[in-house]
Scaffold this motif. Sequence first.
Motif, PDB file in Angstrom:
ATOM      1  N   LYS A 130       0.842  -1.202   0.000  1.00  0.00           N
ATOM      2  CA  LYS A 130       0.000   0.000   0.000  1.00  0.00           C
ATOM      3  C   LYS A 130       0.870   1.243   0.000  1.00  0.00           C
ATOM      4  O   LYS A 130       2.034   1.192   0.404  1.00  0.00           O
ATOM      5  CB  LYS A 130      -0.898   0.015   1.244  1.00  0.00           C
ATOM      6  N   ASP A 131       0.293   2.361  -0.428  1.00  0.00           N
ATOM      7  CA  ASP A 131       1.017   3.630  -0.350  1.00  0.00           C
ATOM      8  C   ASP A 131       0.894   4.205   1.065  1.00  0.00           C
ATOM      9  O   ASP A 131       0.261   3.605   1.936  1.00  0.00           O
ATOM     10  CB  ASP A 131       0.552   4.616  -1.422  1.00  0.00           C
ATOM     11  N   MET A 132       1.479   5.374   1.297  1.00  0.00           N
ATOM     12  CA  MET A 132       1.502   5.930   2.651  1.00  0.00           C
ATOM     13  C   MET A 132       0.129   6.366   3.149  1.00  0.00           C
ATOM     14  O   MET A 132      -0.057   6.609   4.334  1.00  0.00           O
ATOM     15  CB  MET A 132       2.480   7.102   2.727  1.00  0.00           C
ATOM     16  N   ASN A 133      -0.860   6.435   2.247  1.00  0.00           N
ATOM     17  CA  ASN A 133      -2.219   6.786   2.643  1.00  0.00           C
ATOM     18  C   ASN A 133      -3.120   5.565   2.811  1.00  0.00           C
ATOM     19  O   ASN A 133      -4.313   5.700   3.034  1.00  0.00           O
ATOM     20  CB  ASN A 133      -2.836   7.746   1.616  1.00  0.00           C
ATOM     21  N   GLY A 134      -2.537   4.382   2.653  1.00  0.00           N
ATOM     22  CA  GLY A 134      -3.299   3.148   2.836  1.00  0.00           C
ATOM     23  C   GLY A 134      -3.974   2.619   1.591  1.00  0.00           C
ATOM     24  O   GLY A 134      -4.698   1.627   1.656  1.00  0.00           O
ATOM     25  N   ALA A 135      -3.745   3.257   0.444  1.00  0.00           N
ATOM     26  CA  ALA A 135      -4.343   2.787  -0.813  1.00  0.00           C
ATOM     27  C   ALA A 135      -3.497   1.640  -1.376  1.00  0.00           C
ATOM     28  O   ALA A 135      -2.268   1.722  -1.424  1.00  0.00           O
ATOM     29  CB  ALA A 135      -4.423   3.919  -1.825  1.00  0.00           C
ATOM     30  N   TYR A 174       7.784   3.049  -4.162  1.00  0.00           N
ATOM     31  CA  TYR A 174       6.894   2.080  -3.518  1.00  0.00           C
ATOM     32  C   TYR A 174       7.579   0.741  -3.275  1.00  0.00           C
ATOM     33  O   TYR A 174       7.192  -0.003  -2.387  1.00  0.00           O
ATOM     34  CB  TYR A 174       5.638   1.833  -4.359  1.00  0.00           C
TER      35      TYR A 174
END
Length: 107
Positions: free
Chosen positions: A57-62, A80
């Motif tokens: 996931k990315d740093m925003n949780g996506a 990533y």
Amino acid sequence: MPNKETKELKFANTESAKLYVNSKTIAALIIPNDAAFDGKTLTFKAGVSADNLSTLKDMNGAVITVTLSASSVIALDLPYFAGITHIQLIASGSLTDKSITVIFREL
């Protein structure tokens, strides 16, 4: 120029074989000319141990997702994948006996 390598990952149902990239980073995917890839998406399982992979996931949780199409090269966002030593591709539908080539390189 950074050193790069390629590895073909074969699928069993929706999961690819696992890939150990050591100190390199996944940079791109080469999708073969096969209509079975059209419209499918890929997510990634990643980690520092082959037997303990988690959804990337990315740093925003996506969830990191890419859309596939036959006969294409998909460039990935290198940050990533930095620091990850093991990766597995997860398809949205069965790709049994199909393969994707992964390009990985030194940063």
